[in-house]
Design a protein around this motif. Sequence first.
Motif, PDB file in Angstrom:
ATOM      1  N   LEU A  72       4.243 -42.318 -22.540  1.00 61.95           N
ATOM      2  CA  LEU A  72       3.334 -41.773 -23.561  1.00 61.95           C
ATOM      3  C   LEU A  72       1.896 -41.775 -23.067  1.00 61.95           C
ATOM      4  N   GLN A  73       1.573 -42.748 -22.220  1.00 63.59           N
ATOM      5  CA  GLN A  73       0.183 -42.874 -21.766  1.00 63.59           C
ATOM      6  C   GLN A  73      -0.086 -42.114 -20.475  1.00 63.59           C
ATOM      7  N   ALA A  74       0.969 -41.566 -19.885  1.00 56.97           N
ATOM      8  CA  ALA A  74       0.781 -40.853 -18.614  1.00 56.97           C
ATOM      9  C   ALA A  74       0.013 -39.547 -18.859  1.00 56.97           C
ATOM     10  N   PRO A  75      -0.933 -39.190 -17.975  1.00 56.25           N
ATOM     11  CA  PRO A  75      -1.721 -37.963 -18.189  1.00 56.25           C
ATOM     12  C   PRO A  75      -0.924 -36.685 -17.958  1.00 56.25           C
ATOM     13  N   ASP A  76       0.027 -36.716 -17.031  1.00 55.02           N
ATOM     14  CA  ASP A  76       0.805 -35.510 -16.733  1.00 55.02           C
ATOM     15  C   ASP A  76       2.135 -35.901 -16.090  1.00 55.02           C
ATOM     16  N   ALA A  77       3.028 -34.915 -15.940  1.00 54.29           N
ATOM     17  CA  ALA A  77       4.387 -35.184 -15.445  1.00 54.29           C
ATOM     18  C   ALA A  77       4.380 -35.714 -14.010  1.00 54.29           C
ATOM     19  N   GLU A  78       3.458 -35.151 -13.179  1.00 50.20           N
ATOM     20  CA  GLU A  78       3.430 -35.613 -11.771  1.00 50.20           C
ATOM     21  C   GLU A  78       3.116 -37.091 -11.681  1.00 50.20           C
ATOM     22  N   THR A  79       2.075 -37.497 -12.409  1.00 51.41           N
ATOM     23  CA  THR A  79       1.712 -38.929 -12.394  1.00 51.41           C
ATOM     24  C   THR A  79       2.893 -39.748 -12.895  1.00 51.41           C
ATOM     25  N   ALA A  80       3.546 -39.261 -13.944  1.00 58.43           N
ATOM     26  CA  ALA A  80       4.677 -40.009 -14.512  1.00 58.43           C
ATOM     27  C   ALA A  80       5.776 -40.185 -13.464  1.00 58.43           C
ATOM     28  N   HIS A  81       6.141 -39.087 -12.796  1.00 57.75           N
ATOM     29  CA  HIS A  81       7.192 -39.187 -11.779  1.00 57.75           C
ATOM     30  C   HIS A  81       6.763 -40.120 -10.652  1.00 57.75           C
ATOM     31  N   GLU A  82       5.477 -40.009 -10.261  1.00 56.29           N
ATOM     32  CA  GLU A  82       4.962 -40.858  -9.174  1.00 56.29           C
ATOM     33  C   GLU A  82       4.994 -42.344  -9.521  1.00 56.29           C
ATOM     34  N   HIS A  83       4.681 -42.657 -10.794  1.00 50.81           N
ATOM     35  CA  HIS A  83       4.537 -44.069 -11.187  1.00 50.81           C
ATOM     36  C   HIS A  83       5.828 -44.731 -11.649  1.00 50.81           C
ATOM     37  N   LEU A  84       6.864 -43.923 -11.773  1.00 54.35           N
ATOM     38  CA  LEU A  84       8.108 -44.455 -12.355  1.00 54.35           C
ATOM     39  C   LEU A  84       8.599 -45.725 -11.646  1.00 54.35           C
ATOM     40  N   LEU A  85       8.564 -45.684 -10.330  1.00 57.95           N
ATOM     41  CA  LEU A  85       9.057 -46.816  -9.543  1.00 57.95           C
ATOM     42  C   LEU A  85       8.229 -48.069  -9.793  1.00 57.95           C
ATOM     43  N   LEU A  86       6.915 -47.867  -9.857  1.00 54.49           N
ATOM     44  CA  LEU A  86       6.001 -48.990 -10.087  1.00 54.49           C
ATOM     45  C   LEU A  86       6.242 -49.602 -11.470  1.00 54.49           C
ATOM     46  N   TRP A  87       6.380 -48.725 -12.475  1.00 56.00           N
ATOM     47  CA  TRP A  87       6.597 -49.227 -13.844  1.00 56.00           C
ATOM     48  C   TRP A  87       7.910 -49.999 -13.943  1.00 56.00           C
ATOM     49  N   THR A  88       8.956 -49.455 -13.336  1.00 51.54           N
ATOM     50  CA  THR A  88      10.249 -50.148 -13.436  1.00 51.54           C
ATOM     51  C   THR A  88      10.166 -51.501 -12.721  1.00 51.54           C
ATOM     52  N   ALA A  89       9.430 -51.532 -11.609  1.00 54.18           N
ATOM     53  CA  ALA A  89       9.283 -52.805 -10.871  1.00 54.18           C
ATOM     54  C   ALA A  89       8.526 -53.818 -11.732  1.00 54.18           C
ATOM     55  N   GLN A  90       7.483 -53.353 -12.427  1.00 56.95           N
ATOM     56  CA  GLN A  90       6.716 -54.272 -13.296  1.00 56.95           C
ATOM     57  C   GLN A  90       7.622 -54.870 -14.371  1.00 56.95           C
ATOM     58  N   LEU A  91       8.436 -54.005 -14.984  1.00 54.63           N
ATOM     59  CA  LEU A  91       9.330 -54.481 -16.053  1.00 54.63           C
ATOM     60  C   LEU A  91      10.372 -55.439 -15.500  1.00 54.63           C
ATOM     61  N   LYS A  92      10.963 -55.061 -14.371  1.00 52.80           N
ATOM     62  CA  LYS A  92      12.054 -55.879 -13.826  1.00 52.80           C
ATOM     63  C   LYS A  92      11.571 -57.241 -13.352  1.00 52.80           C
ATOM     64  N   LEU A 118       6.368 -33.555 -18.987  1.00 51.15           N
ATOM     65  CA  LEU A 118       5.996 -34.862 -19.544  1.00 51.15           C
ATOM     66  C   LEU A 118       6.588 -35.028 -20.951  1.00 51.15           C
ATOM     67  N   THR A 119       6.489 -33.975 -21.766  1.00 47.85           N
ATOM     68  CA  THR A 119       7.032 -34.064 -23.128  1.00 47.85           C
ATOM     69  C   THR A 119       8.535 -34.330 -23.085  1.00 47.85           C
ATOM     70  N   GLN A 120       9.212 -33.652 -22.185  1.00 47.29           N
ATOM     71  CA  GLN A 120      10.677 -33.883 -22.080  1.00 47.29           C
ATOM     72  C   GLN A 120      10.972 -35.319 -21.668  1.00 47.29           C
ATOM     73  N   MET A 121      10.180 -35.840 -20.743  1.00 45.69           N
ATOM     74  CA  MET A 121      10.390 -37.237 -20.307  1.00 45.69           C
ATOM     75  C   MET A 121      10.160 -38.202 -21.475  1.00 45.69           C
ATOM     76  N   GLN A 122       9.086 -37.939 -22.213  1.00 46.29           N
ATOM     77  CA  GLN A 122       8.761 -38.840 -23.343  1.00 46.29           C
ATOM     78  C   GLN A 122       9.875 -38.810 -24.389  1.00 46.29           C
ATOM     79  N   GLU A 123      10.341 -37.599 -24.693  1.00 47.14           N
ATOM     80  CA  GLU A 123      11.406 -37.474 -25.701  1.00 47.14           C
ATOM     81  C   GLU A 123      12.696 -38.152 -25.229  1.00 47.14           C
ATOM     82  N   ALA A 124      13.020 -37.927 -23.932  1.00 48.99           N
ATOM     83  CA  ALA A 124      14.242 -38.529 -23.393  1.00 48.99           C
ATOM     84  C   ALA A 124      14.150 -40.054 -23.416  1.00 48.99           C
ATOM     85  N   ALA A 125      12.958 -40.569 -23.091  1.00 52.51           N
ATOM     86  CA  ALA A 125      12.787 -42.032 -23.046  1.00 52.51           C
ATOM     87  C   ALA A 125      12.852 -42.624 -24.459  1.00 52.51           C
TER      88      ALA A 125
END
Length: 370
Positions: A72-92, A118-125
Amino acid sequence: MKINGRHYQTIWLDEADPSVVHTFDQRRFPHEVVIEDLRTLEDCVAAIRDMHVRGAPLIGVTAGYGLYLALLQAPDAETAHEHLLLWTAQLKSARPTAVDLFFAVDRMVAALAPGQSLTQMQEAAKWEAGVLAQESVAQCRRIGEYGLPLIEAIHSQHPGRPVRILTHCNAGWLACVDYGTALAPVYLAHDKGIPVQVWVDETRPRNQGAQLTAFELLQHGIPHTIITDNAGGHLMQHGMVDIVIVGTDRTTRTGDVANKIGTYLKALAAFDNGVPFYVALPSSTIDWQLRDGLHEIPIEQRGDDEVKYVQGLHEGRIKQVLIAPAGSPAANYGFDVTPARLVTGLITDRGICPASEEGLLQLYPEKRHA
Ligand code: MRU
């Protein structure tokens, strides 16, 4: 389940503002009921790490919502895809033992496809986190239904008195989204009119038994007695425990279980006294990659303050009190492993099975070659 007569689950999306996730700050129970707002990934990581939320299934669902909030806080889809690994690592990395956390994060990632907007990712999540939560509710309900006949059988052998159940830590609804794992059969038995009496291990150092299990049972009107962690063996020797039911944070494919520190000692005492020792678990708690719980399950070690300080209510305020020499070091192992040979049976959301690879595979045939 109910708090002051009102039905709650432990985590939910704000109906008016879906950028806010609500949960209880469990550090404040039983003295205060505080609903906390989670708005960011960092809020969720901190809530898991610092145990505002705890219990294997609830940790997993909170992580699911954490990924949703990050998107929800990601500015755009590219940033979201780029950061996915980092976010999952933080959670894990928030807590190491409960495998539900890893299971939930992987499920969230699998729900996201590479080319999504980005909207599709947010809805799916959002959808997937909600599915994780409601799956947990359904699984816990089924654990209750499968475990209930164990309590009914004891009741029919001893109709004139309550069924005496010992539990450790909190594996009730506060550890999940609703019902609980170990406590689900207890709730169902009570609601069916079967008299039960629960021995609640206080569960040092964080006292999840005294603070959370006792709170839950009291709210639901279930007779219970808090005991010190060391009392269980004595009660079993004197024939005062009919059955032990505990939860688990990680179960190997061979049926070893990691649960809150002290569980192993209860299993030893149960074994020595012929008391059935059952472990209740949803599928998300089984780690199909592991065979040797003792050597392969990572055991969380937490800060020594949790051992040296005790939290309680003093003059109407929650306070921490030092109970040991300030200069003494303390060790704080969060979990221990009970080997399968000490477990009478596993109560899963697919039925009860022996604590063994073959037993689990009978219920989960699709994992035979996993
Ligand atoms: O450290 P905690 O409070 O997260 O530990 C919780 C337990 O050990 C529970 O028994 C376990 O998560 C199973 S709960 C359904």
